[in-house]
Design a protein around this motif. Structure first.
Motif, PDB file in Angstrom:
ATOM      1  N   LEU A  28       0.816  -1.214   0.000  1.00 35.31           N
ATOM      2  CA  LEU A  28       0.000   0.000   0.000  1.00 35.31           C
ATOM      3  C   LEU A  28       0.853   1.267   0.000  1.00 35.31           C
ATOM      4  O   LEU A  28       0.391   2.312  -0.445  1.00 35.31           O
ATOM      5  CB  LEU A  28      -0.934   0.012   1.210  1.00 35.31           C
ATOM      6  N   THR A  29       2.073   1.177   0.504  1.00 30.04           N
ATOM      7  CA  THR A  29       2.926   2.362   0.526  1.00 30.04           C
ATOM      8  C   THR A  29       3.228   2.860  -0.881  1.00 30.04           C
ATOM      9  O   THR A  29       3.526   4.036  -1.063  1.00 30.04           O
ATOM     10  CB  THR A  29       4.250   2.085   1.266  1.00 30.04           C
ATOM     11  N   ASN A  30       3.138   1.995  -1.867  1.00 27.27           N
ATOM     12  CA  ASN A  30       3.425   2.402  -3.247  1.00 27.27           C
ATOM     13  C   ASN A  30       2.336   3.289  -3.835  1.00 27.27           C
ATOM     14  O   ASN A  30       2.565   3.956  -4.846  1.00 27.27           O
ATOM     15  CB  ASN A  30       3.624   1.170  -4.131  1.00 27.27           C
ATOM     16  N   VAL A  31       1.178   3.318  -3.221  1.00 26.59           N
ATOM     17  CA  VAL A  31       0.069   4.129  -3.727  1.00 26.59           C
ATOM     18  C   VAL A  31       0.421   5.612  -3.709  1.00 26.59           C
ATOM     19  O   VAL A  31       0.019   6.366  -4.587  1.00 26.59           O
ATOM     20  CB  VAL A  31      -1.211   3.843  -2.901  1.00 26.59           C
ATOM     21  N   ILE A  32       1.190   6.056  -2.729  1.00 26.19           N
ATOM     22  CA  ILE A  32       1.468   7.480  -2.591  1.00 26.19           C
ATOM     23  C   ILE A  32       2.232   8.023  -3.793  1.00 26.19           C
ATOM     24  O   ILE A  32       2.091   9.193  -4.129  1.00 26.19           O
ATOM     25  CB  ILE A  32       2.188   7.788  -1.256  1.00 26.19           C
ATOM     26  N   LEU A  33       3.019   7.206  -4.458  1.00 24.13           N
ATOM     27  CA  LEU A  33       3.738   7.685  -5.649  1.00 24.13           C
ATOM     28  C   LEU A  33       2.752   8.146  -6.711  1.00 24.13           C
ATOM     29  O   LEU A  33       2.878   9.240  -7.255  1.00 24.13           O
ATOM     30  CB  LEU A  33       4.651   6.589  -6.200  1.00 24.13           C
ATOM     31  N   THR A  34       1.744   7.356  -6.992  1.00 27.97           N
ATOM     32  CA  THR A  34       0.738   7.717  -7.986  1.00 27.97           C
ATOM     33  C   THR A  34      -0.083   8.910  -7.534  1.00 27.97           C
ATOM     34  O   THR A  34      -0.331   9.835  -8.310  1.00 27.97           O
ATOM     35  CB  THR A  34      -0.196   6.519  -8.251  1.00 27.97           C
ATOM     36  N   VAL A  35      -0.486   8.908  -6.281  1.00 30.55           N
ATOM     37  CA  VAL A  35      -1.293  10.008  -5.750  1.00 30.55           C
ATOM     38  C   VAL A  35      -0.518  11.318  -5.797  1.00 30.55           C
ATOM     39  O   VAL A  35      -1.045  12.355  -6.206  1.00 30.55           O
ATOM     40  CB  VAL A  35      -1.758   9.693  -4.310  1.00 30.55           C
ATOM     41  N   SER A  36       0.739  11.285  -5.393  1.00 24.08           N
ATOM     42  CA  SER A  36       1.526  12.524  -5.372  1.00 24.08           C
ATOM     43  C   SER A  36       1.796  13.039  -6.780  1.00 24.08           C
ATOM     44  O   SER A  36       1.751  14.244  -7.015  1.00 24.08           O
ATOM     45  CB  SER A  36       2.827  12.323  -4.601  1.00 24.08           C
ATOM     46  N   GLN A  37       2.067  12.154  -7.736  1.00 25.81           N
ATOM     47  CA  GLN A  37       2.287  12.614  -9.107  1.00 25.81           C
ATOM     48  C   GLN A  37       1.028  13.255  -9.675  1.00 25.81           C
ATOM     49  O   GLN A  37       1.092  14.296 -10.329  1.00 25.81           O
ATOM     50  CB  GLN A  37       2.726  11.450  -9.995  1.00 25.81           C
ATOM     51  N   THR A  38      -0.107  12.649  -9.412  1.00 19.23           N
ATOM     52  CA  THR A  38      -1.368  13.203  -9.886  1.00 19.23           C
ATOM     53  C   THR A  38      -1.639  14.554  -9.236  1.00 19.23           C
ATOM     54  O   THR A  38      -2.035  15.503  -9.909  1.00 19.23           O
ATOM     55  CB  THR A  38      -2.529  12.228  -9.595  1.00 19.23           C
ATOM     56  N   ALA A  39      -1.416  14.648  -7.931  1.00 18.29           N
ATOM     57  CA  ALA A  39      -1.652  15.912  -7.227  1.00 18.29           C
ATOM     58  C   ALA A  39      -0.739  17.015  -7.744  1.00 18.29           C
ATOM     59  O   ALA A  39      -1.188  18.138  -7.994  1.00 18.29           O
ATOM     60  CB  ALA A  39      -1.455  15.715  -5.728  1.00 18.29           C
ATOM     61  N   VAL A  40       0.533  16.710  -7.929  1.00 12.60           N
ATOM     62  CA  VAL A  40       1.474  17.714  -8.436  1.00 12.60           C
ATOM     63  C   VAL A  40       1.083  18.141  -9.846  1.00 12.60           C
ATOM     64  O   VAL A  40       1.095  19.329 -10.185  1.00 12.60           O
ATOM     65  CB  VAL A  40       2.924  17.189  -8.387  1.00 12.60           C
ATOM     66  N   ALA A  41       0.711  17.189 -10.686  1.00 13.76           N
ATOM     67  CA  ALA A  41       0.309  17.520 -12.057  1.00 13.76           C
ATOM     68  C   ALA A  41      -0.955  18.376 -12.075  1.00 13.76           C
ATOM     69  O   ALA A  41      -1.093  19.266 -12.917  1.00 13.76           O
ATOM     70  CB  ALA A  41       0.094  16.242 -12.866  1.00 13.76           C
ATOM     71  N   ARG A  42      -1.864  18.154 -11.134  1.00 13.73           N
ATOM     72  CA  ARG A  42      -3.117  18.909 -11.096  1.00 13.73           C
ATOM     73  C   ARG A  42      -2.917  20.355 -10.674  1.00 13.73           C
ATOM     74  O   ARG A  42      -3.667  21.225 -11.095  1.00 13.73           O
ATOM     75  CB  ARG A  42      -4.120  18.271 -10.134  1.00 13.73           C
ATOM     76  N   ILE A  43      -1.952  20.624  -9.808  1.00 16.25           N
ATOM     77  CA  ILE A  43      -1.812  21.982  -9.280  1.00 16.25           C
ATOM     78  C   ILE A  43      -0.699  22.785  -9.948  1.00 16.25           C
ATOM     79  O   ILE A  43      -0.519  23.948  -9.636  1.00 16.25           O
ATOM     80  CB  ILE A  43      -1.602  21.982  -7.749  1.00 16.25           C
TER      81      ILE A  43
END
Length: 137
Positions: A28-43
């Motif tokens: 589950l710790t690997n999920v944050i990589l995808t979430v953080s990339q998406t968040a950075v790309a969105r903002i």
């Protein structure tokens, strides 16, 4: 949620349980990589998106460099090898828990994009579904 299996991993002696934790919930710790990339790309404004994502990749790459160094020092400092690994995994569980709590409390890409004046780069889920329905039919 990933911090609990990491802490259990540190305390359990059964190899079978350790393998099950490593293959399942600890991933589950690997999920944050995808979430953080998406968040950075969105903002991030489109013209700066590559630099922002590159900086994020740099931060993640630091973990690959620093993690073996810190873990090795903690294992060497332990009274025994298992005790050393335990002293390495428990702080990792704490860091994962803290990072997860911070992400849940503060990660709001839509709010941050609006605050920074970045237009919607992607359609909302509702707009995406409506567009998909129109194209299908």
């Amino acid at each position: 949620m990933a911090a609990l299996p990491i802490a259990v991993f540190a305390e359990v002696d059964s190899v079978g349980v350790k393998i099950a934790l490593m293959v399942g919930p600890m991933a589950l710790t690997n999920v944050i990589l995808t979430v953080s990339q998406t968040a950075v790309a969105r903002i991030t404004p489109a013209g700066q998106r590559g630099v922002a994502l590159g900086a994020l990749a740099f931060v993640y790459a630091l973990a690959g460099t620093l993690s073996p160094l810190v873990t090795g020092r903690l294992v060497d400092a332990g009274a025994s090898v298992p005790a050393g690994y335990r002293s390495a995994y428990l702080p990792m569980a704490g860091l994962v828990a803290a990072a997860g709590a911070l992400a849940v409390c503060f990660l709001r890409p839509e709010r941050d994009a609006a605050r920074l004046g970045v237009g919607e780069a992607w359609p909302t889920p509702t707009e995406h579904r409506e567009g998909a329905r129109r194209s299908l039919g």
